[in-house]
Design an enzyme around this catalytic site. Structure first.
Site, PDB file in Angstrom:
ATOM      1  N   ASP A  18       2.443 -24.069 -46.099  1.00 47.63           N
ATOM      2  CA  ASP A  18       2.681 -25.481 -46.428  1.00 47.63           C
ATOM      3  C   ASP A  18       1.974 -25.870 -47.726  1.00 47.63           C
ATOM      4  OD1 ASP A  18       3.646 -28.030 -46.102  1.00 47.63           O
ATOM      5  OD2 ASP A  18       2.105 -28.655 -44.697  1.00 47.63           O
ATOM      6  N   HIS A  35       8.060 -23.881 -54.749  1.00 52.13           N
ATOM      7  CA  HIS A  35       8.599 -22.860 -53.842  1.00 52.13           C
ATOM      8  C   HIS A  35       8.683 -21.505 -54.548  1.00 52.13           C
ATOM      9  CE1 HIS A  35       9.230 -25.832 -50.842  1.00 52.13           C
ATOM     10  NE2 HIS A  35      10.203 -26.448 -51.476  1.00 52.13           N
ATOM     11  N   LEU A 128       3.894  -1.711 -41.493  1.00 50.99           N
ATOM     12  CA  LEU A 128       3.419  -3.102 -41.450  1.00 50.99           C
ATOM     13  C   LEU A 128       4.600  -4.015 -41.129  1.00 50.99           C
ATOM     14  CD1 LEU A 128       1.436  -5.453 -41.921  1.00 50.99           C
ATOM     15  CD2 LEU A 128       1.831  -5.215 -44.379  1.00 50.99           C
ATOM     16  N   SER A 187       4.383 -27.763 -36.054  1.00 48.64           N
ATOM     17  CA  SER A 187       5.719 -28.019 -36.613  1.00 48.64           C
ATOM     18  C   SER A 187       6.795 -27.073 -36.068  1.00 48.64           C
ATOM     19  CB  SER A 187       5.680 -27.950 -38.143  1.00 48.64           C
ATOM     20  OG  SER A 187       4.804 -28.899 -38.660  1.00 48.64           O
TER      21      SER A 187
HETATM   22  C1  FPP Z   1       6.464 -25.817 -47.114  1.00 49.88           C
HETATM   23  O1  FPP Z   1       5.929 -26.531 -48.193  1.00 49.88           O
HETATM   24  C2  FPP Z   1       7.286 -24.725 -47.614  1.00 49.88           C
HETATM   25  C3  FPP Z   1       8.586 -24.498 -47.309  1.00 49.88           C
HETATM   26  C4  FPP Z   1       9.378 -25.350 -46.399  1.00 49.88           C
HETATM   27  C5  FPP Z   1       9.328 -23.373 -47.915  1.00 49.88           C
HETATM   28  C6  FPP Z   1       8.523 -22.128 -48.004  1.00 49.88           C
HETATM   29  C7  FPP Z   1       9.275 -21.140 -48.747  1.00 49.88           C
HETATM   30  C8  FPP Z   1       8.722 -20.227 -49.555  1.00 49.88           C
HETATM   31  C9  FPP Z   1       7.278 -20.054 -49.806  1.00 49.88           C
HETATM   32  C10 FPP Z   1       9.598 -19.235 -50.181  1.00 49.88           C
HETATM   33  C11 FPP Z   1       9.662 -18.117 -49.204  1.00 49.88           C
HETATM   34  C12 FPP Z   1      10.377 -17.045 -49.747  1.00 49.88           C
HETATM   35  C13 FPP Z   1      10.569 -15.918 -49.100  1.00 49.88           C
HETATM   36  C14 FPP Z   1      11.246 -14.880 -49.822  1.00 49.88           C
HETATM   37  C15 FPP Z   1      10.119 -15.680 -47.705  1.00 49.88           C
HETATM   38  P1  FPP Z   1       6.414 -28.030 -48.446  1.00 49.88           P
HETATM   39  O2  FPP Z   1       7.614 -28.008 -49.306  1.00 49.88           O
HETATM   40  O3  FPP Z   1       6.602 -28.707 -47.129  1.00 49.88           O
HETATM   41  O4  FPP Z   1       5.193 -28.606 -49.217  1.00 49.88           O
HETATM   42  P2  FPP Z   1       4.675 -30.111 -49.186  1.00 49.88           P
HETATM   43  O5  FPP Z   1       4.124 -30.354 -47.799  1.00 49.88           O
HETATM   44  O6  FPP Z   1       3.606 -30.119 -50.224  1.00 49.88           O
HETATM   45  O7  FPP Z   1       5.836 -31.004 -49.510  1.00 49.88           O
END
Ligand code: FPP
Length: 231
Positions: A18, A35, A128, A187
């Site tokens: 997050d 992201h 892994l 969540s």
């Molecule tokens: C939460 O942060 C993050 C997500 C909903 C997306 C996570 C995705 C990635 C890290 C890319 C993953 C890629 C692969 C290849 C597995 P948020 O957007 O809710 O952050 P915020 O709370 O600051 O708004």
């Protein structure tokens, strides 16, 4: 314990990644940028977990609720995911990772589903385990397990039946769940499997997640007494 190898008490770590959006906003950048940096962090974290001897890592990449985000953001995350799928085979072998997807794959186009299944099969020899939760919801997973059991004709269901029909049937439950980004909730992540997991919350935003944060989470885990309801 920090920075050293883990032992059999800590085999499986799960991450709620997050804070990507806030990380980008702080830099005056669009959330999508957070992201894409978050995806690089994901690779770094997996490598480090392997280095310290973790046997299984689960990451929450996209929930059943994340489809509610603005279309541009959903599209950007799916683009990152698609790009990952294109290079994942090579990366998985470099990092000795066996990729398994948790969640309902049927929402993805047929070619994406095929890539996901091929990756699971072609990396199965690697030690892994990396579970990537996409289109995943903990409640959805339990409902899916129960419906599978009903379709098999079961009229009475045990805990073991449900455990064996979750997306995570191939691995033990997480010992430790780490959530970055300063929120303190699950969540809809691994609701069944988290029954006795240790929970660790940190303020670090996911793109900044580094070795020190993981070491701190591991150290904190080893300070806990796990009693599983006993004394
Ligand atoms: C939460 O942060 C993050 C997500 C909903 C997306 C996570 C995705 C990635 C890290 C890319 C993953 C890629 C692969 C290849 C597995 P948020 O957007 O809710 O952050 P915020 O709370 O600051 O708004």
């Amino acid at each position: 314990m920090a920075g050293t190898k883990v032992d059999e008490r800590l085999t499986h770590i799960a991450f709620i990644m997050d804070g990507n959006g806030r990380w980008a906003k702080k830099r005056g950048m669009p959330r999508e940028y957070g992201h894409s940096v978050g995806a690089k962090t994901f690779e770094r974290v997996i490598r480090y977990c392997g280095d310290i001897g973790i046997r299984a890592v689960t990451v929450y990449a996209f929930s059943t609720e994340n489809w509610k985000r603005p279309e541009t953001e959903v599209r950007a995350i799916m683009k990152i995911f698609g790009e990952y799928l294109n290079v994942a085979r090579k990366k998985a072998d470099e990092n000795s990772v066996h990729v398994v997807f948790l969640g309902d794959k049927r929402i993805f186009p047929a070619d994406v589903q095929e890539k996901m299944t091929a990756l699971e099969n072609e990396t199965a020899h690697n030690p892994l385990l990396l579970n990537i939760a996409v289109n995943y919801g903990g409640r959805d997973e339990i409902v899916h397990a129960v419906n599978t059991l009903i379709a098999e004709g079961k009229t009475e269901i045990t805990e073991d039946d449900i455990t064996a029909n979750l997306y995570t049937a191939h691995c033990p439950p997480p010992d430790l769940i780490v959530r970055t980004g300063a929120e303190r909730r699950l969540s809809n992540f691994l609701l069944w499997q988290s029954a006795y997991a240790e929970l660790y919350f940190c303020d670090t935003l996911w793109p900044d997640m580094g070795e020190d944060d993981i070491n701190a989470a591991v150290e904190d885990f080893y300070s806990r007494k796990r009693r599983y309801g006993g004394i």
